[in-house]
Design a protein around this motif. Structure first.
Motif, short mmCIF file in Angstrom:
data_model
loop_
_atom_site.label_atom_id
_atom_site.label_comp_id
_atom_site.label_asym_id
_atom_site.label_seq_id
_atom_site.Cartn_x
_atom_site.Cartn_y
_atom_site.Cartn_z
N GLY A 29 0.82 -1.21 0.00
CA GLY A 29 0.00 0.00 0.00
C GLY A 29 0.85 1.26 0.00
O GLY A 29 0.51 2.26 -0.64
N GLN A 30 1.97 1.21 0.71
CA GLN A 30 2.88 2.35 0.74
C GLN A 30 3.46 2.61 -0.66
O GLN A 30 3.58 3.76 -1.09
N ILE A 31 3.80 1.53 -1.36
CA ILE A 31 4.30 1.68 -2.73
C ILE A 31 3.23 2.33 -3.60
O ILE A 31 3.51 3.24 -4.39
N ALA A 32 1.99 1.87 -3.47
CA ALA A 32 0.89 2.42 -4.27
C ALA A 32 0.68 3.90 -3.97
O ALA A 32 0.40 4.70 -4.87
N ARG A 33 0.80 4.27 -2.70
CA ARG A 33 0.57 5.67 -2.30
C ARG A 33 1.69 6.59 -2.75
O ARG A 33 1.46 7.73 -3.17
N GLU A 34 2.93 6.11 -2.65
CA GLU A 34 4.07 7.00 -2.82
C GLU A 34 4.67 6.99 -4.23
O GLU A 34 5.48 7.86 -4.55
N SER A 35 4.29 6.03 -5.05
CA SER A 35 4.85 5.97 -6.41
C SER A 35 4.16 6.98 -7.32
O SER A 35 2.96 7.25 -7.17
N GLU A 36 4.91 7.49 -8.27
CA GLU A 36 4.33 8.37 -9.29
C GLU A 36 3.98 7.51 -10.50
O GLU A 36 4.86 6.97 -11.16
N ILE A 37 2.69 7.36 -10.74
CA ILE A 37 2.22 6.57 -11.87
C ILE A 37 1.44 7.49 -12.80
O ILE A 37 0.50 8.16 -12.37
N ARG A 38 1.85 7.53 -14.04
CA ARG A 38 1.15 8.38 -15.00
C ARG A 38 1.13 7.71 -16.37
O ARG A 38 1.88 6.77 -16.63
N PHE A 39 0.24 8.20 -17.22
CA PHE A 39 0.09 7.66 -18.56
C PHE A 39 0.56 8.69 -19.58
O PHE A 39 0.50 9.89 -19.35
N GLY A 40 1.04 8.20 -20.73
CA GLY A 40 1.51 9.09 -21.79
C GLY A 40 1.47 8.38 -23.13
O GLY A 40 0.90 7.30 -23.26
N GLY A 41 2.10 8.98 -24.13
CA GLY A 41 2.06 8.42 -25.47
C GLY A 41 0.95 9.05 -26.28
O GLY A 41 0.14 9.84 -25.78
N ASP A 42 0.88 8.70 -27.55
CA ASP A 42 -0.10 9.30 -28.45
C ASP A 42 -1.53 9.10 -27.98
O ASP A 42 -2.37 9.99 -28.10
N HIS A 43 -1.82 7.92 -27.46
CA HIS A 43 -3.18 7.63 -26.99
C HIS A 43 -3.17 7.18 -25.53
O HIS A 43 -4.02 6.41 -25.10
N ASN A 44 -2.18 7.68 -24.77
CA ASN A 44 -2.05 7.35 -23.35
C ASN A 44 -1.89 5.86 -23.12
O ASN A 44 -2.29 5.34 -22.08
N GLU A 45 -1.27 5.18 -24.10
CA GLU A 45 -1.10 3.73 -23.99
C GLU A 45 0.19 3.35 -23.28
O GLU A 45 0.41 2.18 -22.98
N ARG A 46 1.04 4.34 -22.98
CA ARG A 46 2.28 4.09 -22.26
C ARG A 46 2.08 4.39 -20.79
O ARG A 46 1.33 5.30 -20.42
N ILE A 47 2.76 3.63 -19.92
CA ILE A 47 2.66 3.88 -18.49
C ILE A 47 4.05 4.13 -17.93
O ILE A 47 5.02 3.44 -18.28
N PHE A 48 4.13 5.14 -17.07
CA PHE A 48 5.40 5.56 -16.49
C PHE A 48 5.35 5.39 -14.98
O PHE A 48 4.38 5.78 -14.33
#
Length: 222
Positions: A53-72
């Motif tokens: 849960g700490q990993i889920a809370r503290e990690s920066e997860i975002r989407f990108g790419g032409d159609h937001n198909e990439r995950i960072f």
């Protein structure tokens, strides 16, 4: 929202539908995979709900790419790294924990709060956005789903269609039996059987149904 079991065609359909409608594409399962990947890299036990849960809370997860198909994840593109068999299995195991689901659901709701989003997952229409304007639930025969997954992973060392089928059945059982947000069809979701449909045929059908439902909702609100 597009829900359904693995191999039913959710990801391909969701990406395509988002592109055709000009919407944001959000793969909820990818966020679980990102947390699972980081947990494995850090050596965190997949049974340690608090640390996960700490990993889920503290990690920066975002989407990108032409159609937001990439995950960072923390600035790194992990779109391919999260698709391995080990990460897939780990993601299924950690998805049962409310400590993990809570922070990730907050992320999904934040990204989808203004509408114009196509979400795919296993509980997006029942739990995440129960009031979504259009909901789909994709299904397909188990042998067809296993065959699709095998083709996706055929280049992995040691992978066989039998093994993929066994993993798929185990994932189905886990998703349907979990206490929190199990895999199930929302009462108002449109069920689409993709067994005999190719990706383009599936996408065409979903687009037709989605546009009709959107038009009907707009007419009823005017």
């Amino acid at each position: 929202t597009i829900d359904g079991p693995g191999g039913a065609g959710k990801s391909t359909a969701a990406r395509g539908l988002a592109a055709r409608l000009g919407y944001f594409y959000l793969d909820t399962g990818a966020t679980f995979r990102a947390v699972a990947l980081k947990a494995r890299e850090l050596g965190v036990s997949l049974e340690d709900a608090q640390s996960l849960g700490q990993i889920a809370r503290e990690s920066e997860i975002r989407f990108g790419g032409d159609h937001n198909e990439r995950i960072f994840l923390d600035g790194e593109d992990v779109s391919e790294a999260i698709r391995t068999a080990n990460v897939t299995e780990a993601a299924s195991r950690i998805a049962i924990f409310p400590e993990v689901r809570g922070p990730l659901m907050a992320l999904w709701k934040r990204l989808g709060k203004d509408g114009g989003v196509v979400l795919e997952g296993r509980d997006t229409g029942t739990v995440v956005f129960p009031d979504a304007g259009v909901k789909f639930f994709l299904v397909a025969e188990e042998s067809v789903r296993a065959g699709r997954r095998y083709l996706e992973r055929a280049q992995e060392p040691g992978v066989t269609e039998k093994r993929v089928g066994e993993e798929l059945r185990e994932r189905d059982r886990a998703d349907q039996a979990r206490q929190h947000a199990p895999l199930m069809r929302a009462p108002d979701a449109i069920e689409v059987d993709t067994t005999g449909l190719g990706p383009e045929e599936t996408l065409n059908r979903l687009e037709l149904l989605a546009r009709a439902r959107i038009t009907n909702r707009q007419s009823s609100q005017s």
